[in-house]
Design an enzyme around this catalytic site. Structure first.
Site, mmCIF file in Angstrom:
data_model
loop_
_atom_site.group_PDB
_atom_site.id
_atom_site.type_symbol
_atom_site.label_atom_id
_atom_site.label_comp_id
_atom_site.label_asym_id
_atom_site.label_seq_id
_atom_site.Cartn_x
_atom_site.Cartn_y
_atom_site.Cartn_z
ATOM 1 N N ALA A 199 9.822 -8.063 -4.448
ATOM 2 C CA ALA A 199 10.967 -8.572 -5.203
ATOM 3 C C ALA A 199 11.642 -9.749 -4.499
ATOM 4 O O ALA A 199 11.947 -10.771 -5.127
ATOM 5 C CB ALA A 199 11.972 -7.449 -5.444
ATOM 6 N N ASP A 202 -3.989 -10.978 3.877
ATOM 7 C CA ASP A 202 -3.330 -9.898 4.605
ATOM 8 C C ASP A 202 -2.915 -10.441 5.966
ATOM 9 O O ASP A 202 -3.708 -10.480 6.909
ATOM 10 C CB ASP A 202 -4.270 -8.706 4.771
ATOM 11 C CG ASP A 202 -3.611 -7.536 5.489
ATOM 12 O OD1 ASP A 202 -2.429 -7.666 5.894
ATOM 13 O OD2 ASP A 202 -4.270 -6.500 5.668
ATOM 14 N N TYR A 238 11.405 2.204 11.955
ATOM 15 C CA TYR A 238 11.794 1.047 11.144
ATOM 16 C C TYR A 238 12.832 0.206 11.882
ATOM 17 O O TYR A 238 12.677 -1.021 11.998
ATOM 18 C CB TYR A 238 12.343 1.513 9.800
ATOM 19 C CG TYR A 238 12.898 0.401 8.941
ATOM 20 C CD1 TYR A 238 12.039 -0.439 8.242
ATOM 21 C CD2 TYR A 238 14.268 0.195 8.825
ATOM 22 C CE1 TYR A 238 12.543 -1.464 7.446
ATOM 23 C CE2 TYR A 238 14.776 -0.829 8.035
ATOM 24 C CZ TYR A 238 13.912 -1.650 7.349
ATOM 25 O OH TYR A 238 14.410 -2.669 6.565
ATOM 26 N N LYS A 262 12.388 -3.680 13.274
ATOM 27 C CA LYS A 262 13.245 -4.767 12.818
ATOM 28 C C LYS A 262 14.067 -5.346 13.976
ATOM 29 O O LYS A 262 14.354 -6.549 13.995
ATOM 30 C CB LYS A 262 14.162 -4.280 11.698
ATOM 31 C CG LYS A 262 13.461 -4.073 10.365
ATOM 32 C CD LYS A 262 12.947 -5.377 9.771
ATOM 33 C CE LYS A 262 12.452 -5.207 8.346
ATOM 34 N NZ LYS A 262 12.020 -6.489 7.734
#
Length: 226
Positions: free
Chosen positions: A14, A53, A145, A149
């Site tokens: 998105a 990829d 996660y 990050k």
């Protein structure tokens, strides 16, 4: 004067799609890359789809070099690639950690390595990676996660130090939660009330790669919403 060439990685998602559309509307020549060919369908005319990829460093280099040869040397790289898996620090598995590093950190490094020589030759360029609030502020329940990050945030600052002397600016934008169909299906309405539209984040990215942001490099821009 020819239009600047922009590569948007993760354009099947998105935010990546919104960014590709926003940059194209701003007059840039946009190449939209994703490993999911189906997700690249339906892009507006004029945006070139590329399947790759970029968690694979060799594939990332082939992609960038091909675009440089066929479209033109890249002036802009936007990396929106990312994945999320929940899990606290005491239960995170090796598989989850590897996935988070491979997807949230790997492409940022491999794409930056691949695009930097082309930008250095031109003496200019702008790179934007997509970080996240948990990469800036420790957050429970998403250890792998958050760590991946956080590594991306640090990498952005390292790239800034190393590439700024060559005229290449490197920044990151850090959303908290995007307003996407997948997130609406996952999170309760009270949480989604604070989500930010991908188009709004795309607008921030468009500013960061523009000439108007020429003084900005090494910044991690919070984009948490109200």
């Amino acid at each position: 004067m020819s239009a600047k060439v922009a590569i948007v990685a993760g354009a099947g998602g998105a935010l990546g799609r919104a960014t590709a559309v926003t940059l194209a509307a701003g007059g840039l020549t946009v190449v939209a890359a994703d490993r999911n060919e189906h997700a690249l369908r339906g892009l507006p005319d004029g945006i070139r789809p590329e399947v790759a990829d970029t968690t694979d460093p060799a594939a990332a280099k082939r992609l960038i070099d091909r675009i440089a040869g066929e479209v033109g040397p890249p002036d802009v790289l936007v990396n929106t690639i990312g994945a999320f898996r929940p899990g606290d620090a005491l239960t995170t598995t090796p598989e989850t950690l590897r996935l988070m590093i491979d997807v949230n950190l790997g492409p940022a490094l491999w794409l930056s390595q691949a695009v930097a020589p082309h930008m250095r030759q031109q003496g200019s360029g702008a790179i934007v990676h997509v970080a996240a609030r948990p990469g800036i502020e420790p957050t429970s329940g998403m250890a792998a996660y958050s760590a991946s990050k956080a590594a991306l945030v640090h990498l952005t600052r390292i790239l800034d130090i190393e590439l700024r002397p060559h005229g290449i600016r490197v920044n990151a934008v850090a959303p908290q939660l995007l307003d996407t169909p997948a997130n609406r299906a996952t999170f309760p309405a009270g949480v989604m009330a604070h989500a930010v539209a991908p188009e709004a984040i795309a607008g921030v990215i468009a500013f960061l790669v523009s000439d108007a942001a020429a003084p900005v490099s090494g910044a991690i821009i919070p984009a948490y919403g109200a």
